[in-house]
Scaffold this active site. Structure first.
Site, PDB file in Angstrom:
ATOM      1  CG  ASP A  53       5.715  17.500  -0.819  1.00 10.78           C
ATOM      2  OD1 ASP A  53       6.014  16.655   0.036  1.00 10.78           O
ATOM      3  OD2 ASP A  53       5.007  17.229  -1.813  1.00 10.78           O
ATOM      4  CG  ASP A  92       9.389  16.187  -1.979  1.00  4.16           C
ATOM      5  OD1 ASP A  92       9.631  15.227  -2.739  1.00  4.16           O
ATOM      6  OD2 ASP A  92       8.933  16.052  -0.830  1.00  4.16           O
ATOM      7  CE  LYS A 122      10.604  12.611  -1.493  1.00  4.49           C
ATOM      8  NZ  LYS A 122       9.146  12.680  -1.713  1.00  4.49           N
ATOM      9  CD  GLU A 187       4.733   8.555   2.725  1.00  5.52           C
ATOM     10  OE1 GLU A 187       5.342   9.210   1.873  1.00  5.52           O
ATOM     11  OE2 GLU A 187       4.049   9.084   3.629  1.00  5.52           O
TER      12      GLU A 187
HETATM   13  O1  KIV Z   1       7.859  15.432   1.976  1.00  8.01           O
HETATM   14  C1  KIV Z   1       8.380  14.566   2.681  1.00  8.01           C
HETATM   15  O2  KIV Z   1       8.763  14.793   3.829  1.00  8.01           O
HETATM   16  C2  KIV Z   1       8.537  13.227   2.112  1.00  8.01           C
HETATM   17  C3  KIV Z   1       8.996  12.146   3.041  1.00  8.01           C
HETATM   18  C4  KIV Z   1       7.887  11.753   3.919  1.00  8.01           C
HETATM   19  C5  KIV Z   1       9.578  11.013   2.300  1.00  8.01           C
HETATM   20  O3  KIV Z   1       8.265  13.021   0.979  1.00  8.01           O
END
Ligand code: KIV
Length: 271
Positions: A53, A92, A122, A187
């Protein structure tokens, strides 16, 4: 270019990732948002492509990750899914999908797997998302959890800060694992805490700003290739400066067009 069936590389799977942790082989994950980039990253051997995201910021130009919609995530996940031949593709769940109740979250994740060629989702959260993770896994949807700095909670967290609450991080990571998550992004966490989590978990940890001891590493591809024009976090190492290459090439093209040297005979057709 599509490779034929025999030459097709072996696809990265959930069990293959687990094996990588057990064999202490590092896992590589980069974000991808479109077909062209996804094809290049897949061909370069990246294990996991994340349709993150972060797209809200690096592709859409928003100031945080909150505005991107489920339909927009699916639109980009389709492109990445079509490109990936070897890499696992993870998508995501955009804010606030996983907070809208288990039924609508399973419906959203189900749409992602049905409408794209992607293999997993995710979601940001640990202990607070245990029931959601369990329901998704129960529906056969592999879930990657995300603890530590959770960009979707930027307002509640008071900014993008290093997360140092060891007890909470461990509780979140263990809850995600116990609920059936197959991997976990960590993170912006100090090296020592990320190592502790990696040692305590049986599922792979994938770090971003979490030091070298995680089972794998992830970065936003635009950041590591020098495509991001604004702020880039200090944990990003620039491996290329593509923005400068583009600027130089486009300036040259403008000069050539304005000076009448492009197109020349070689790049034109005769009658
Ligand atoms: O959205 C994204 O790019 C992420 C990464 C930073 C792990 O969640």
């Amino acid at each position: 270019m599509k490779r034929n069936q025999e030459n097709r590389p072996k696809r990265m799977t959930v069990p293959a990732l687990l094996k990588k942790k057990q064999q202490r082989q590092k896992i590589t994950m980069l974000t991808a948002y479109d077909f062209t980039m996804a094809q290049m990253l897949d061909a370069a051997g990246v294990d996991i492509l994340l349709v993150g995201d972060s797209m809200a910021m690096v592709v859409q130009g928003h100031e945080n990750t909150l505005p991107v919609s489920l339909d927009e995530m699916i639109y980009h996940a389709e492109m990445v899914g079509r490109a990936a031949e070897r890499a696992m593709v993870v998508v995501d769940l955009p804010f606030p999908t996983n907070h809208l109740g288990i039924h609508s979250c399973v419906a959203a994740a189900g749409r992602i797997l049905k409408e794209t060629r992607c293999q997993a989702v995710k979601l940001e959260g640990g202990a607070d998302q245990a029931d959601v993770i369990e329901a998704l896994v129960g529906a056969g949807i592999p879930v990657m959890a995300h603890v530590g700095l959770r960009p979707q909670s930027v307002h509640a967290m008071g900014g993008y800060k290093v997360q140092r609450d060891e007890e909470r991080l461990l509780e979140d990571a263990l809850a995600a694992q116990n609920s059936g998550a197959y991997a976990i992004v960590i993170e912006c966490v100090p090296i020592q805490i990320a190592k502790l989590l990696t040692d305590r978990l049986t599922i792979p940890t994938i770090g971003i700003g979490a030091g070298p001891d995680c089972d794998g590493q992830v970065l936003v591809v635009n950041d590591m290739l020098g495509l991001t024009s604004g702020y880039v976090p200090s944990f990003v190492k620039p491996y290329a400066n593509i923005a400068t290459t583009v600027n130089t090439a486009v300036r040259q093209w403008c000069d050539d067009v304005r000076g009448g040297t492009f197109p020349d005979a070689e790049h034109s057709f005769e009658e």
